[in-house]
Design an enzyme around this catalytic site. Sequence first.
Site, PDB file in Angstrom:
ATOM      1  N   ASP A 200       1.774  -0.529  -4.236  1.00 37.34           N
ATOM      2  CA  ASP A 200       2.701  -1.252  -3.473  1.00 37.34           C
ATOM      3  C   ASP A 200       2.733  -2.245  -4.227  1.00 37.34           C
ATOM      4  O   ASP A 200       2.503  -2.127  -5.149  1.00 37.34           O
ATOM      5  CB  ASP A 200       3.246  -1.888  -2.025  1.00 37.34           C
ATOM      6  CG  ASP A 200       4.283  -1.495  -1.619  1.00 37.34           C
ATOM      7  OD1 ASP A 200       5.362  -2.454  -1.170  1.00 37.34           O
ATOM      8  OD2 ASP A 200       4.925  -0.682  -0.616  1.00 37.34           O
ATOM      9  N   HIS A 305       7.149  -6.866  -0.878  1.00 38.95           N
ATOM     10  CA  HIS A 305       7.543  -6.246  -0.756  1.00 38.95           C
ATOM     11  C   HIS A 305       5.344  -4.909   0.226  1.00 38.95           C
ATOM     12  O   HIS A 305       6.506  -4.552   1.260  1.00 38.95           O
ATOM     13  CB  HIS A 305       8.101  -4.786  -1.005  1.00 38.95           C
ATOM     14  CG  HIS A 305       8.141  -3.228  -0.804  1.00 38.95           C
ATOM     15  ND1 HIS A 305       7.334  -2.227  -0.616  1.00 38.95           N
ATOM     16  CD2 HIS A 305       9.654  -3.048  -0.384  1.00 38.95           C
ATOM     17  CE1 HIS A 305       8.319  -1.145   0.094  1.00 38.95           C
ATOM     18  NE2 HIS A 305       9.483  -1.397  -0.417  1.00 38.95           N
ATOM     19  N   SER A 478      11.038   2.537   3.370  1.00 36.11           N
ATOM     20  CA  SER A 478       9.841   1.716   3.163  1.00 36.11           C
ATOM     21  C   SER A 478       9.204   0.854   4.706  1.00 36.11           C
ATOM     22  O   SER A 478       8.103   0.401   4.476  1.00 36.11           O
ATOM     23  CB  SER A 478      10.363   0.191   2.381  1.00 36.11           C
ATOM     24  OG  SER A 478       9.965   0.746   0.890  1.00 36.11           O
TER      25      SER A 478
END
Length: 688
Positions: A200, A305, A478
Amino acid sequence: MSISRMTVPGGLLFDLPAEDAQPAEQARTVWAAAPPPPAAEHPRPDGSTTGNTAEPDAPLPAEASPPPAQPGEILVQFSPDLSPALVEQALASVSGTPVEIIHGAATGPDGLLLRVTLPEGAEEAEAIAVLSTQPGVDFAEENFTVSVDAVSNDASYTNGSLWGMYGDATTSKNAFGSQAGEAWATGETGSAKVVIGVLDTGINYTHADLYLNVWINQGEIPISFRSSLADVDSDGQITFRDLNQAANKSFVTDINRNGRIDAGDLLKDQRWANRDDQDRNGYRDDLFGWDFVNNDNDPFDDNGHGTHVSGTIGAVGGNGVGVAGMAWEVQILALKFIGANGSGSISNAVKALDYYTNAGKAAVGQDFVATNNSWGGAGHSSAMQAAIDRTAEAGNLFIAAAGNNSRDTDRSANYPSSFSTLDSVGHEAVISVAALTSTGSLASFSNYGSATVDLAAPGASILSTTANGGYGTMSGTSMATPHVTGAIALYAAANPEDSAAEIRAALLDSTIATASLAGRTVTGGRLDAEAMLRAGAKPEASAPPAMASLHGTDGRDTVTGTADAEILSGVPASGSHLGRGTVDLLQGLGGDDIFVLGDARGAFYDDGNVRKSGTADYGRILDFQRGDKIQLSDDYDTYIIRSVRIEGVSGMGIYGDADGDGVYSGRDELIGHVKGFISLTSADLIFV
């Protein structure tokens, strides 16, 4: 661009860019999460600031616009053991310049995978077509750009904010949550031996709810410290739970002055970051993972994220702070291949996944189980397929977001969630996850597919950790994916011996049927972490049935069994007569039998005469088979087995080493004789 000469594995000599050169990125993608808002500044551990972009808490439109393309870069896979001349010939056909070795070697079994730049103005599609005709080129493809998809006492759990962790029996209830609260109530909260890779944007490794669960590479712990560091929790490894204990205070320093020892401190401590690749894996000072965007050992999250995803997997639970992850105790290996703008290249994704695969192979005392892949947007990549195959072959699962395009991936594939290892490896390692709302609906933005999306998990308005050290909500597949990855971490901690196939089966077999998912996922159901744990619970081993014992008398006997497993002895069950002066014949007939040539009373058929071997008394086993056992007394330190013919019958003699010299002599005592030339091993013997 500055150029340096470099010899690559296999003896090829290429012009490669110097380390300070910035790699080109091929940006062909559809966003699998809404584009990030303008960056907000947040402090890094060293006091500098960096942009913090976040996936917004809102559904994505059915199709999002791709970022601008940046043409000029491809990946080329060459066949194993290809000659340097053919590699150079292929690259010359498109005037391509190799800039990076992604995987393998020219002389290795996997072949060489190169990142190649094309001359200005060259068309990628045309170059790929030309290369595909060259001898020794397995494939050529674009270097796609992908993007992010977007009973606890922890405050946000107890106040009702953490719906994704609830179940129908938790204090704060939501039947459509992951049922994590019910899993915790069974006493299962994870293990620091389980390592989850997060591919990520990195992780805020100083976050108060994450720092204890950041992976430490045991091979990069300073050699001078290894014998002195205290494994306070006795789990066989050094983690941040150990380094934050007083017993280890002389080996660490709170350099960033936040009141705890975290990865930020160790990265600034020259005793730890000593510029030595101690584990010889090609990554210097990779104490906690790697940043493949900037090619350094600091995988700090400058987007947000990856930190949000990591919090759902493994925010520390039960600490009275913030949120709780699915696994309260776990090690999160940060593999940063997506940059601050939310996009990254397939070539870096391949390197990141290979890092996890190889780290798992080298690890001792750690259980590498799965990677979380909350990203997507590229087309099919043969290079990525090969990397997923490699991690599947190593026993790891690949958990992927189904994508946020509101489409049926049975009809229009979404990668990486549409990859499969079933044909290439022989078992399926890829798990595709859709997003569920708190009311049990398939999220409006979520992809689906009755054959290509496995299950759904909470993915709308999910509260988790953020890169600025706080907490915030995001929505997307996600957010659904790390609920599944975290449940797998919980399961692996409780069932450390289970294979990837067994973990996958427990996950999918335990889903809860959900109306909105019927015909839209493979299982038609949603994640149930507590039921998954129950699916993996092993029944208590029942005691084997008692074996019948068949005994002889004081005289010569033939003791014959049945088709069942039995214990056969040529001497009485009790008393002092141990077969001296007699020859008994033992025949099992079937089952896994135990032939007794000695017990707690001593060795049978021992005449006590040290001057001769005593061939007048012994037990002869007529039908020894694999699975049978021969029981001997531990009266003798050594037993000697040798081929011998006795009374016209050939077989293997079992002798007690009467003179203790470890080799056969005429004085050694014959105890048993196994008919036929059976190669007996220690596995065939029982000593009492």
